[in-house]
Design an enzyme around this catalytic site. Structure first.
Site, PDB file in Angstrom:
ATOM      1  CG  ASP A 216      -1.945   1.005   1.329  1.00 15.04           C
ATOM      2  OD1 ASP A 216      -2.835   0.957   0.468  1.00 15.04           O
ATOM      3  OD2 ASP A 216      -1.906   1.858   2.237  1.00 15.04           O
ATOM      4  CD  GLU A 277      -2.212   2.182  -3.536  1.00 12.96           C
ATOM      5  OE1 GLU A 277      -3.302   2.726  -3.727  1.00 12.96           O
ATOM      6  OE2 GLU A 277      -1.544   2.389  -2.506  1.00 12.96           O
TER       7      GLU A 277
HETATM    8  C1  GLC Z   1      -4.210   3.020  -0.526  1.00 13.31           C
HETATM    9  C2  GLC Z   1      -5.447   2.164  -0.421  1.00 13.31           C
HETATM   10  C3  GLC Z   1      -6.585   3.030   0.001  1.00 13.31           C
HETATM   11  C4  GLC Z   1      -6.255   3.629   1.350  1.00 13.31           C
HETATM   12  C5  GLC Z   1      -4.942   4.386   1.306  1.00 13.31           C
HETATM   13  C6  GLC Z   1      -4.440   4.705   2.679  1.00 13.31           C
HETATM   14  O1  GLC Z   1      -4.299   3.930  -1.533  1.00 13.31           O
HETATM   15  O2  GLC Z   1      -5.671   1.505  -1.615  1.00 13.31           O
HETATM   16  O3  GLC Z   1      -7.785   2.330   0.053  1.00 13.31           O
HETATM   17  O4  GLC Z   1      -7.274   4.497   1.753  1.00 13.31           O
HETATM   18  O5  GLC Z   1      -3.937   3.622   0.698  1.00 13.31           O
HETATM   19  O6  GLC Z   1      -3.975   3.546   3.308  1.00 13.31           O
END
Ligand code: GLC
Length: 553
Positions: A216, A277
């Site tokens: 993440d 991500e």
């Molecule tokens: C990422 C996740 C999202 C979350 C954010 C903070 O982007 O995909 O859902 O709110 O991180 O952890």
């Protein structure tokens, strides 16, 4: 994976070609009946995922969490939150998935913890300058009394990225950084204790047998030294910007962390994988996260954000294959996830909708659902023909649209609260899935409870009504996945076909020819036998918003 059957020989790099299905556990299947999905629910539906034909699942967070950001606020990284079950439920789910040849990737949230994490509670109880505070980013405020935040950074969810704490003696004290909600304090990754702790967490899940991690906010862990002020351009999406100089995204120092994790994963058998991500402005930048000694995959958000436009699609596909290919990584492809408007709605939006804003009753230019579904089917048929690895988000195989008409009182995304309702946020793509047209909560559970209300149109999208319908979106996905696997398209090579009208995207991959009509005019269909089509095939004609795979010729 000790002793557990796996789809390929140990060491094969399965992630290069895998189709990975994202499970959002809160909304997938609920065995306990409390209205929130859970791990036993996942286990109970694995046969449906086998039948769909996916290679792996990625589970959004199920670890212990106060659920202020739907689990992306973790208070204990090595335990299962009671709303989702127990560690034993996790082990059972993992074993059952592996027994079906399905790999399992779990979410890892290293940028921030929950404010209920024991480390953060210790930090609040400890004094400024203490080792407990040094695990997070605490700073003195500006101004004579420290009454202003240390810099001008804004939270991704809206509002300031700093919150002031009250010290143990009751006086207003230091400020802590949270790039997201106030309940999500950012770790300080310059602190070796943080690094050691995440090594432990990685090993905890690897030892249990997971096949990898979706990481993440993988572009955010390291902040620019000195934490300089930064004002994003007003048209920037919330997660990436389109800027290269953002002092909290994409700093060079993050790469060293992933090199370390790469080595750690390599100690384990069975090709475990890391997927970033990282919302960055271009594929070229994202490719830095998947150099040979770093992560294995990164989400291709540039592809996700590409509008339904033939020229732009050709460009992003070519850029992706070249950009990821240049560092020896597979390209990935994705159209939907739990943070974006579902592509069955997004592709028919008629007004600009920045990432994270969502759509709701007051959004102008609402999508036409018929156009949206037609485009979504065509877009997926195009995507699943591309070489590399693809991500699917639960419910897209049913053609689910974004739920637009959620009542304000039901909304739960912190974005909604932090922007005082100005942005709807992401609840519309997170509504619990319909499994059956009849029954309480459309088969999500047997009590009728649902943490977000399900719309009545869910009945028409339910899995059971689509299962035996040759024209359903579910049947389309099953056919695409079966043909993709049988023809080895994930490991194939793309060869463009030129000479067709501008609004057509056409290429060969191995034994198939793919033709997508991304325009408003029908085009003559090239020769060949139709293997699969996103819509009804009229003789010799490819309609607007339609993609076909052809064999022969
Ligand atoms: C990422 C996740 C999202 C979350 C954010 C903070 O982007 O995909 O859902 O709110 O991180 O952890």
């Amino acid at each position: 994976m000790d002793g557990v059957s796996s789809p390929e020989a140990p060491g094969s790099e399965w992630w290069r070609t895998a189709v990975i299905y994202q499970i959002y556990p809160r909304s997938f299947a609920d065995r306990s009946g409390d209205g929130i999905g859970d791990l036993p629910g996942v286990t109970s539906r694995l046969d449906d995922l086998s039948a769909l034909g996916v290679d792996a699942i990625w589970l959004s967070p199920f670890q212990r969490s106060p659920q202020k950001d739907a689990g992306y606020d973790v208070s204990d990284y090595c335990d299962v939150d009671p709303i989702f079950g127990t560690l034993a439920d996790f082990d059972e789910m993992l074993a059952q998935a592996h027994a079906r040849g399905i790999r399992v990737i779990v979410d890892l949230v290293p940028n921030h913890s929950s404010d209920q994490h024991v480390w953060f509670r210790d930090a609040l109880a400890a004094a400024p300058g203490s080792p407990e505070r040094a695990r997070y980013i605490f700073r003195d405020g500006k101004g004579p009394q420290g009454e202003e935040p240390p810099n001008n950074w804004e939270s991704v969810f809206g509002g300031p990225a700093w919150t002031r704490v009250t010290e143990a003696d009751g006086t207003p004290g230091q400020w802590y950084l949270h790039l997201f909600d106030t309940s999500q304090p950012d770790f300080d990754w310059t602190n070796d204790e943080v690094r050691q702790e995440f090594r432990r967490i990685l090993r905890f899940w690897l030892d249990r047998g997971v096949d990898g991690f979706r990481v993440d906010v993988a572009h955010g862990l390291v902040k620019k030294e000195g934490l300089p002020d930064y004002t994003p351009p007003t048209d920037a999406g919330s997660m990436g910007g389109g800027e290269t100089a953002v002092p909290y995204w994409g700093q060079d120092g993050v790469h060293e962390i992933y090199r370390d994790w790469h080595e750690l994963l390599a100690e384990y058998d069975g090709a475990r994988a890391l997927c970033a991500e990282a919302w960055l402005p271009s594929v070229a930048q994202t490719a830095l996260w998947v150099r040979p000694d770093e992560m294995h995959q990164a989400f291709n958000f540039e592809y996700l954000e590409t509008p339904w436009d033939a020229q732009k699609l050709r460009l992003v596909i070519a850029d992706s294959l070249a950009g990821f290919g240049a560092v020896g990584a597979p390209s990935t492809w994705v159209l939907s996830n739990h943070d974006v408007v579902r592509h069955a709605s997004r592709l028919a939006l008629t007004v600009e909708n920045p990432q994270g804003y969502g759509i709701g009753p007051r959004t102008p230019g609402k999508p036409d659902p018929v156009v949206g579904l037609r485009r979504a089917r065509a877009a997926t048929t195009l995507m699943l023909a591309l070489p590399g690895s693809a991500y699917l988000y639960q419910g897209e195989e049913l053609g689910l649209p974004e739920v637009i008409d959620l009542p304000d009182s039901a909304r739960q995304d912190p974005t909604w609260f932090r922007t005082h309702g100005e942005r709807y946020g992401r609840d519309g793509c997170r509504v619990p899935l319909p499994w059956t047209a009849d029954g309480p909560s459309y088969g999500f559970n047997d009590t009728g409870e649902s943490w977000l209300p399900q719309p009545t149109q869910w009945a028409a999208f339910a899995r059971d009504v689509q299962r035996d319908d040759p024209d359903s979106t579910l049947t389309l996905y099953k056919t695409l996945l079966a043909e993709r696997r049988a023809r080895g398209l994930g490991a194939g090579q793309l060869e463009w076909i030129d000479g067709l009208p501008e609004h057509v995207v056409a290429f060969r991959n191995g034994s198939i020819t793919v033709v997508a009509n991304v325009g408003t005019e029908p085009v003559p269909l090239p020769g060949g036998t139709v293997v699969v089509s996103s819509g009804p095939v009229a003789s010799g004609i490819l309609s607007p918003d339609q993609t076909v795979w052809l064999a022969g010729d």
